[in-house]
Design a protein around this motif. Structure first.
Motif, short mmCIF file in Angstrom:
data_model
loop_
_atom_site.label_atom_id
_atom_site.label_comp_id
_atom_site.label_asym_id
_atom_site.label_seq_id
_atom_site.Cartn_x
_atom_site.Cartn_y
_atom_site.Cartn_z
N GLY A 142 14.29 -8.02 -6.49
CA GLY A 142 13.37 -9.15 -6.49
C GLY A 142 11.92 -8.81 -6.77
O GLY A 142 11.06 -9.70 -6.76
N VAL A 143 11.63 -7.54 -7.04
CA VAL A 143 10.23 -7.12 -7.17
C VAL A 143 9.51 -7.85 -8.29
O VAL A 143 8.42 -8.41 -8.10
N ASP A 144 10.08 -7.86 -9.48
CA ASP A 144 9.40 -8.48 -10.62
C ASP A 144 9.18 -9.98 -10.40
O ASP A 144 8.12 -10.52 -10.74
N THR A 145 10.16 -10.64 -9.80
CA THR A 145 10.03 -12.08 -9.54
C THR A 145 8.92 -12.35 -8.54
O THR A 145 8.09 -13.26 -8.74
N VAL A 146 8.88 -11.58 -7.47
CA VAL A 146 7.85 -11.76 -6.45
C VAL A 146 6.47 -11.48 -7.02
O VAL A 146 5.52 -12.28 -6.82
N LEU A 147 6.31 -10.39 -7.74
CA LEU A 147 5.00 -10.05 -8.30
C LEU A 147 4.53 -11.10 -9.31
O LEU A 147 3.35 -11.46 -9.34
N ALA A 148 5.45 -11.61 -10.12
CA ALA A 148 5.08 -12.62 -11.11
C ALA A 148 4.60 -13.91 -10.43
O ALA A 148 3.63 -14.53 -10.86
N GLU A 149 5.28 -14.30 -9.35
CA GLU A 149 4.90 -15.52 -8.64
C GLU A 149 3.53 -15.37 -7.99
O GLU A 149 2.68 -16.27 -8.04
N LEU A 150 3.28 -14.24 -7.36
CA LEU A 150 1.98 -13.99 -6.74
C LEU A 150 0.87 -13.93 -7.78
O LEU A 150 -0.22 -14.44 -7.57
N ARG A 151 1.18 -13.29 -8.91
CA ARG A 151 0.19 -13.17 -9.98
C ARG A 151 -0.15 -14.54 -10.55
O ARG A 151 -1.33 -14.85 -10.79
N MET A 210 3.77 -2.67 -7.47
CA MET A 210 3.24 -3.30 -6.25
C MET A 210 1.81 -2.84 -6.00
O MET A 210 0.91 -3.65 -5.76
N GLY A 211 1.59 -1.53 -6.03
CA GLY A 211 0.28 -0.98 -5.71
C GLY A 211 -0.79 -1.28 -6.72
O GLY A 211 -1.98 -1.22 -6.41
N ALA A 212 -0.40 -1.64 -7.94
CA ALA A 212 -1.39 -1.96 -8.97
C ALA A 212 -2.09 -3.28 -8.67
O ALA A 212 -3.21 -3.50 -9.14
N GLU A 213 -1.43 -4.15 -7.90
CA GLU A 213 -2.00 -5.49 -7.64
C GLU A 213 -2.18 -5.81 -6.16
O GLU A 213 -2.91 -6.75 -5.83
N HIS A 214 -1.52 -5.06 -5.29
CA HIS A 214 -1.52 -5.41 -3.87
C HIS A 214 -1.64 -4.17 -3.00
O HIS A 214 -1.48 -3.04 -3.48
N GLY A 215 -1.89 -4.38 -1.72
CA GLY A 215 -1.94 -3.27 -0.78
C GLY A 215 -0.56 -2.77 -0.42
O GLY A 215 0.41 -3.54 -0.38
N LEU A 216 -0.48 -1.45 -0.15
CA LEU A 216 0.78 -0.83 0.24
C LEU A 216 0.67 -0.30 1.66
O LEU A 216 -0.20 0.52 1.96
N GLY A 217 1.55 -0.74 2.52
CA GLY A 217 1.64 -0.20 3.86
C GLY A 217 2.72 0.87 3.92
O GLY A 217 3.24 1.32 2.89
N ASN A 218 3.08 1.29 5.12
CA ASN A 218 4.02 2.38 5.36
C ASN A 218 5.14 1.85 6.26
O ASN A 218 4.87 1.29 7.32
N GLN A 229 13.69 -16.03 -4.38
CA GLN A 229 14.02 -17.39 -4.82
C GLN A 229 13.24 -18.44 -4.04
O GLN A 229 12.85 -19.48 -4.58
N ALA A 230 13.01 -18.17 -2.76
CA ALA A 230 12.34 -19.16 -1.90
C ALA A 230 10.82 -19.11 -2.00
O ALA A 230 10.15 -20.06 -1.59
N LEU A 231 10.28 -18.01 -2.53
CA LEU A 231 8.83 -17.83 -2.51
C LEU A 231 8.04 -18.99 -3.12
O LEU A 231 7.04 -19.42 -2.52
N PRO A 232 8.42 -19.53 -4.28
CA PRO A 232 7.64 -20.67 -4.81
C PRO A 232 7.57 -21.84 -3.84
O PRO A 232 6.50 -22.47 -3.68
N ARG A 233 8.67 -22.15 -3.17
CA ARG A 233 8.67 -23.27 -2.23
C ARG A 233 7.85 -22.95 -0.99
O ARG A 233 7.17 -23.83 -0.43
N ILE A 234 7.87 -21.71 -0.54
CA ILE A 234 7.05 -21.31 0.59
C ILE A 234 5.57 -21.46 0.24
O ILE A 234 4.77 -21.99 1.03
N ARG A 245 -2.37 -16.19 -8.15
CA ARG A 245 -3.53 -15.37 -7.78
C ARG A 245 -3.63 -15.19 -6.27
O ARG A 245 -4.68 -15.39 -5.66
N LEU A 246 -2.51 -14.80 -5.68
CA LEU A 246 -2.44 -14.60 -4.24
C LEU A 246 -2.15 -13.13 -3.93
O LEU A 246 -1.50 -12.44 -4.71
N ALA A 247 -2.64 -12.70 -2.80
CA ALA A 247 -2.46 -11.31 -2.37
C ALA A 247 -1.35 -11.20 -1.34
O ALA A 247 -1.13 -12.12 -0.54
N ALA A 248 -0.67 -10.08 -1.35
CA ALA A 248 0.35 -9.77 -0.35
C ALA A 248 0.23 -8.29 0.00
O ALA A 248 -0.49 -7.55 -0.66
N THR A 249 0.94 -7.89 1.03
CA THR A 249 1.02 -6.48 1.39
C THR A 249 2.49 -6.07 1.37
O THR A 249 3.34 -6.77 1.93
#
Length: 255
Positions: free
Chosen positions: A63-72, A97-105, A219-224, A75-79
């Motif tokens: 789901g990485v590409d789908t999530v990143l595309a929706e956030l992009r 992920m790290g190119a556009e958002h913060g990375l935790g551990n 899949q749910a991210l746009p509705r959220i 224009r929203l940030a996530a971690t």
């Protein structure tokens, strides 16, 4: 500030600790404020009508590409909280992920930290940090999320000592369980929206724990996000909660 948080902060300042430093000490950079130390964080310390979007990465990257595309697009940030093993297996995904958002551990191998010694916890955190750095080519954030959200006062103190705030969540959407374990897009959205409130931390996942490639959170991210906007919330970047040595010094002077 309570005595536990004062003690943790004082220790970090005295040691100059930063997450991932090879020898345990280095020049101090942006770090968690005292308000994020001394306990697990399940709601951010703010009265603003904002919430944080977070995504764990421990299985596949379906789901990485789908999530990143929706956030992009919005224009929203996530971690994102990848494990070290995920970073080694999917460096392209972690780099994206790290190119556009913060990375935790999220630890290296996703064990129950309750079962580990202090030394074993430290190795898990530091191995993950090195793997995430190598994959992303960027500086991870001083935020740690416990595997299985299983925390104790001692394990939280251990990660605080390493320079990390323990960022957990207000709700997990449970999308990672997948359709085979009774989850649907509608239930994912409902769990997220029910947790909305000032400082809420929403936990989702970028992969499927069942290996079927169905990522309900993606899949749910746009509705959220539609619901976030409809209910008048903003999305806050966890990086806004970091402080620098200079800003804390100025605050102490003006106190």
């Amino acid at each position: 500030m309570d005595s536990t948080r004062r003690a943790v902060l004082a220790g970090l300042l005295a040691a100059g600790l930063v997450p991932g430093a090879a020898g345990g000490a280095a020049a101090v950079g942006p770090r968690p404020p005292a308000s994020l130390l001394g306990g697990e964080i399940r709601r951010l310390p703010t009265s603003r009508k904002v919430l944080a979007l977070t995504f764990n990465a421990a299985w596949d990257e379906s789901g990485v590409d789908t999530v990143l595309a929706e956030l992009r697009c919005r224009r929203l940030a996530a971690t994102f909280f990848p494990t070290g093993q995920f970073a080694r297996a999917h460096p392209r995904a972690v780099r994206a992920m790290g190119a556009e958002h913060g990375l935790g551990n999220h630890s290296y191998s996703h064990p129950y930290f309750d079962d580990l010694s202090t030394g074993q916890r430290e190795r898990e955190v530091r191995r993950a940090d090195m793997a995430i750095r190598a994959a992303a080519g960027t500086e991870p954030l001083p935020f740690f999320r416990f595997p299985y959200s299983s925390t104790t006062a001692k394990s939280v103190a251990d990660v605080n000592r390493l320079g990390y705030a323990a960022i957990e969540f207000t709700t997990d959407t449970n999308g990672y369980l997948g359709p085979g374990r009774g989850m649907t897009v509608e239930r994912v959205v409902e769990r997220a929206v029910d947790a909305f409130g000032p400082g809420a931390i929403i936990q989702m996942h970028v992969g499927s724990s069942t290996g079927d490639g169905i990522v309900l959170d993606a899949q749910a991210l746009p509705r959220i996000l539609d619901a976030v906007r409809a209910e008048g919330y903003g999305v806050v970047d966890l990086r806004e909660f970091l402080v620098s040595e200079e800003s804390e010094g100025a605050a102490r002077i003006g106190a």
